[in-house]
Design a protein around this motif. Structure first.
Motif, PDB file in Angstrom:
ATOM      1  N   ALA A  96      30.431 -59.005 -28.898  1.00  0.00           N
ATOM      2  CA  ALA A  96      30.679 -58.173 -30.075  1.00  0.00           C
ATOM      3  C   ALA A  96      30.337 -58.990 -31.306  1.00  0.00           C
ATOM      4  N   ARG A  97      29.553 -58.399 -32.189  1.00  0.00           N
ATOM      5  CA  ARG A  97      29.110 -59.148 -33.358  1.00  0.00           C
ATOM      6  C   ARG A  97      29.224 -58.337 -34.638  1.00  0.00           C
ATOM      7  N   GLY A  98      29.674 -59.034 -35.655  1.00  0.00           N
ATOM      8  CA  GLY A  98      29.687 -58.451 -37.003  1.00  0.00           C
ATOM      9  C   GLY A  98      30.502 -57.184 -37.124  1.00  0.00           C
ATOM     10  N   LEU A  99      31.656 -57.140 -36.436  1.00  0.00           N
ATOM     11  CA  LEU A  99      32.431 -55.901 -36.452  1.00  0.00           C
ATOM     12  C   LEU A  99      33.173 -55.728 -37.777  1.00  0.00           C
ATOM     13  N   HIS A 100      32.937 -54.583 -38.384  1.00  0.00           N
ATOM     14  CA  HIS A 100      33.700 -54.178 -39.563  1.00  0.00           C
ATOM     15  C   HIS A 100      34.394 -52.869 -39.254  1.00  0.00           C
ATOM     16  N   LYS A 101      35.639 -52.758 -39.718  1.00  0.00           N
ATOM     17  CA  LYS A 101      36.346 -51.492 -39.540  1.00  0.00           C
ATOM     18  C   LYS A 101      37.276 -51.254 -40.716  1.00  0.00           C
ATOM     19  N   HIS A 102      37.186 -50.057 -41.282  1.00  0.00           N
ATOM     20  CA  HIS A 102      38.096 -49.653 -42.355  1.00  0.00           C
ATOM     21  C   HIS A 102      38.997 -48.542 -41.840  1.00  0.00           C
ATOM     22  N   PHE A 103      40.271 -48.590 -42.230  1.00  0.00           N
ATOM     23  CA  PHE A 103      41.128 -47.413 -42.089  1.00  0.00           C
ATOM     24  C   PHE A 103      41.451 -46.956 -43.501  1.00  0.00           C
TER      25      PHE A 103
ATOM     26  N   ASP B  44      33.130 -61.663 -34.871  1.00  0.00           N
ATOM     27  CA  ASP B  44      32.295 -61.904 -33.682  1.00  0.00           C
ATOM     28  C   ASP B  44      33.212 -62.335 -32.547  1.00  0.00           C
ATOM     29  N   LEU B  45      33.014 -61.753 -31.384  1.00  0.00           N
ATOM     30  CA  LEU B  45      33.767 -62.214 -30.219  1.00  0.00           C
ATOM     31  C   LEU B  45      32.866 -62.144 -28.991  1.00  0.00           C
ATOM     32  N   MET B  46      32.643 -63.295 -28.389  1.00  0.00           N
ATOM     33  CA  MET B  46      31.868 -63.326 -27.147  1.00  0.00           C
ATOM     34  C   MET B  46      32.761 -63.837 -26.024  1.00  0.00           C
ATOM     35  N   VAL B  47      32.706 -63.160 -24.899  1.00  0.00           N
ATOM     36  CA  VAL B  47      33.548 -63.549 -23.776  1.00  0.00           C
ATOM     37  C   VAL B  47      32.661 -63.728 -22.549  1.00  0.00           C
ATOM     38  N   ALA B  48      32.737 -64.905 -21.951  1.00  0.00           N
ATOM     39  CA  ALA B  48      31.910 -65.194 -20.786  1.00  0.00           C
ATOM     40  C   ALA B  48      32.502 -64.523 -19.545  1.00  0.00           C
ATOM     41  N   PRO B  49      31.661 -64.301 -18.514  1.00  0.00           N
ATOM     42  CA  PRO B  49      32.209 -63.788 -17.263  1.00  0.00           C
ATOM     43  C   PRO B  49      33.318 -64.696 -16.750  1.00  0.00           C
ATOM     44  N   ARG B  50      34.362 -64.131 -16.237  1.00  0.00           N
ATOM     45  CA  ARG B  50      35.519 -64.817 -15.658  1.00  0.00           C
ATOM     46  C   ARG B  50      36.354 -65.564 -16.686  1.00  0.00           C
TER      47      ARG B  50
ATOM     48  N   LEU C   3      40.404 -55.301 -30.226  1.00  0.00           N
ATOM     49  CA  LEU C   3      40.414 -54.992 -28.796  1.00  0.00           C
ATOM     50  C   LEU C   3      39.937 -53.558 -28.557  1.00  0.00           C
ATOM     51  N   ARG C   4      40.440 -52.637 -29.395  1.00  0.00           N
ATOM     52  CA  ARG C   4      40.102 -51.221 -29.217  1.00  0.00           C
ATOM     53  C   ARG C   4      38.656 -50.928 -29.588  1.00  0.00           C
ATOM     54  N   CYS C   5      38.021 -51.840 -30.321  1.00  0.00           N
ATOM     55  CA  CYS C   5      36.593 -51.680 -30.599  1.00  0.00           C
ATOM     56  C   CYS C   5      35.754 -52.066 -29.368  1.00  0.00           C
ATOM     57  N   LEU C   6      36.339 -52.857 -28.477  1.00  0.00           N
ATOM     58  CA  LEU C   6      35.561 -53.358 -27.338  1.00  0.00           C
ATOM     59  C   LEU C   6      35.322 -52.283 -26.284  1.00  0.00           C
ATOM     60  N   ASN C   7      36.092 -51.174 -26.323  1.00  0.00           N
ATOM     61  CA  ASN C   7      35.743 -50.039 -25.461  1.00  0.00           C
ATOM     62  C   ASN C   7      35.557 -48.769 -26.289  1.00  0.00           C
ATOM     63  N   LEU C   8      35.399 -48.999 -27.602  1.00  0.00           N
ATOM     64  CA  LEU C   8      35.118 -47.912 -28.537  1.00  0.00           C
ATOM     65  C   LEU C   8      36.227 -46.860 -28.624  1.00  0.00           C
TER      66      LEU C   8
ATOM     67  N   ASP D  64      32.800 -49.569 -37.975  1.00  0.00           N
ATOM     68  CA  ASP D  64      31.952 -49.019 -39.031  1.00  0.00           C
ATOM     69  C   ASP D  64      30.566 -49.649 -38.967  1.00  0.00           C
ATOM     70  N   SER D  65      30.518 -50.922 -38.612  1.00  0.00           N
ATOM     71  CA  SER D  65      29.226 -51.565 -38.390  1.00  0.00           C
ATOM     72  C   SER D  65      29.419 -52.725 -37.420  1.00  0.00           C
ATOM     73  N   GLY D  66      28.296 -53.236 -36.925  1.00  0.00           N
ATOM     74  CA  GLY D  66      28.355 -54.299 -35.933  1.00  0.00           C
ATOM     75  C   GLY D  66      27.878 -53.792 -34.595  1.00  0.00           C
ATOM     76  N   SER D  67      27.860 -54.676 -33.604  1.00  0.00           N
ATOM     77  CA  SER D  67      27.393 -54.272 -32.280  1.00  0.00           C
ATOM     78  C   SER D  67      28.402 -54.685 -31.224  1.00  0.00           C
ATOM     79  N   VAL D  68      28.527 -53.859 -30.206  1.00  0.00           N
ATOM     80  CA  VAL D  68      29.382 -54.172 -29.062  1.00  0.00           C
ATOM     81  C   VAL D  68      28.546 -53.983 -27.804  1.00  0.00           C
ATOM     82  N   VAL D  69      28.308 -55.074 -27.081  1.00  0.00           N
ATOM     83  CA  VAL D  69      27.564 -54.994 -25.835  1.00  0.00           C
ATOM     84  C   VAL D  69      28.466 -55.507 -24.724  1.00  0.00           C
ATOM     85  N   VAL D  70      28.707 -54.677 -23.726  1.00  0.00           N
ATOM     86  CA  VAL D  70      29.561 -55.071 -22.612  1.00  0.00           C
ATOM     87  C   VAL D  70      28.767 -54.915 -21.317  1.00  0.00           C
ATOM     88  N   ASP D  71      28.662 -55.998 -20.574  1.00  0.00           N
ATOM     89  CA  ASP D  71      27.939 -55.979 -19.311  1.00  0.00           C
ATOM     90  C   ASP D  71      26.520 -55.428 -19.505  1.00  0.00           C
TER      91      ASP D  71
END
Lengths: 250, 219
Positions: free
Chosen positions: A13-20, A30-36, A53-58, A63-70
């Protein structure tokens, strides 16, 4: 940075921005998590760790940024988010079990409706998942007939039954009586031993210290500091981290 | 007093009253599902992501709850012919009840859906269930369980309101009783109709009481 960067991250996950509304909850995380890998995210309430955490499964859309899982880009509009979510299990602070269904019914619902298993197949897999969290003998019980710790273990079984690649835990023990916390943490340790990739938002410093590969300290919508638990709990670089860790321990 | 309850007249009017009761039942079997269908449709639309749709639903349900159903019915029956559209009494009943009782059902169902904690949908969505699957397997079953007494209560009201159809010449129970009354110059058929209504609906009131009692302590 940690030494995990050589392997392609399972969660990237990179460059995550979120407004409420007017609140800027995530300010370019930015959060990168290696396998295991097991990452524990700590920080004061309102620091944005649950939102991250809730952005990691959408469940929250950044609002912007990228989330790539597997390898799946969750922000790509062409991505079938429901398919992607099968690979990312989530466990909530308030369990969120379906009150009208038995423990087994809770575990098999997604197996039948999402993974397309027959009722018989789902029952077999569901029982296996319940056995994994030590609750095979409670399969027929409704949530209200179970203790908080048992409910949370059913919730873990419900997520694990889909054989996700990663698991997200949002303060999984925060609403439990102290004597029930251990049983849930024990299940999480077993998952870890089985090689599950996990991101855990938690105040359980003992668990973080003993089980985490990496501890991430968040404050005010940003990651302040991260590193191995010994470093974070022993001699953190930032005074804010030290202050928070000191408070929690006190 | 003997005029008020004249067994001979009631007996003579019985075939009319019986046909009226059957018509009332048939009418109920038509307008209750229509109202429920409208209610479900509106309640689902009220969860729409589009603000325009949500506001539209609110405007619609508020309008038709503010509108007396009898006025709506007479407007359809007596007003539409002047616009070149002549509908029978039954069709007017169907439309009026679709609009009016649909709005009431919608509010009940929507309240039920809103009473289901958001964590329930989140858990389902996090497991990969789609919006519709989540609604169907998680939200609606819990919502309906919570508002079942209100749904039954509303349905009782709707069945009673079918007597409005007497105004638009649908030969249901009240209409038949009034016909019999004017034929015999005696109010006994009306009395008999009142008893028939009460006897027919009594069991449902009993069931409602059960449901309400069962719902009460756990809330």
């Amino acid at each position: 940075m940690t030494t995990t960067t050589r392997v392609a991250p399972l969660i990237d996950a990179r460059g995550l921005h979120k407004h409420f509304g007017p609140l800027h909850v995530l300010k370019g995380v930015d959060l990168m998590v290696a396998p295991r890998e097991l990452v524990v995210v700590i920080g004061p309430s309102g620091s944005g760790k649950s939102t991250l955490l809730r952005c990691l499964n959408l469940l929250e859309t950044p609002d912007s940024g990228s989330v790539v899982v597997d390898g799946i880009d969750l922000m790509d509009p062409r991505t079938d988010i429901n398919l992607a979510r099968q690979r990312i299990g989530m466990v909530f602070q308030s369990f969120n079990l379906y009150p009208t269904m038995s423990a087994l019914g809770n575990v098999t619902l997604a197996l039948r409706h999402v993974a397309g298993k027959s009722a018989a197949e789902a029952d077999v897999l569901g029982m296996a998942a319940l056995a994994r969290v030590g609750l095979a003998d409670r399969a027929g019980h409704r949530p209200h007939q179970l203790s908080g710790g048992q409910q949370q273990r059913v919730a873990i079984a419900r997520a694990v039954a889909l054989e996700p690649r990663a698991m997200l835990f949002d303060e999984p023990t925060s609403s439990l009586d102290p004597e029930l916390v251990g049983s849930v943490l024990a299940v999480m340790r077993e998952l870890r031993a089985d090689g599950m990739t996990m991101v855990v938002v938690s105040h359980e410093m003992g668990f973080a210290r003993a089980a985490a590969d990496r501890v991430v300290f968040m404050e005010d919508g940003a990651i302040v500091e991260q590193g191995p638990p010994d470093a974070i709990f022993g001699d953190a670089t930032h005074s804010r981290t030290r202050a928070f860790v000191g408070q929690i321990r006190a | 007093m003997s005029d008020f309850f004249d067994a001979g007249i009631i007996l003579a009017a019985w075939p009319m009253l019986w046909r009226g009761l059957l018509t009332t039942l048939a009418l109920s079997a038509l307008v209750v599902p229509l109202g429920l269908a409208a209610g479900f449709g509106l309640a689902l639309l009220s969860t729409s992501r589009s603000r325009a749709v949500r506001w539209g639903v609110i405007g619609w349900t508020d309008l038709f709850r503010a509108f007396p159903p009898l006025v709506l019915l007479i407007l359809l029956y007596g007003g539409l012919p002047f616009a070149g559209l002549e509908l029978g009494g039954v069709a007017c009943m169907a439309i009026a009840f679709f609009l009016n009782t649909g709005s009431y059902y919608s509010e009940v169902i929507r309240a039920g859906m809103e009473s289901v904690p958001p964590g329930q949908s989140e858990a389902a969505r996090s497991l990969g269930l789609g919006t519709w699957q989540t609604l169907r397997t998680i939200v609606l079953p819990q919502a309906l369980r919570r508002v079942l007494p209100d749904l039954v209560s509303n349905t009782l009201e709707v069945v009673k309101l079918t007597s409005l159809a007497s105004v638009v010449a649908v030969p249901e129970l009240l209409y038949q009783a009034r016909q019999a009354q004017s034929l015999t110059y005696n109010p006994s058929p009306i009395f008999a109709a009142a008893v028939l209504y009460a006897v027919a609906l009594w069991p449902f009131v009993k069931i409602l009481r059960r449901l309400e009692q069962r719902a009460a302590p756990s809330r």
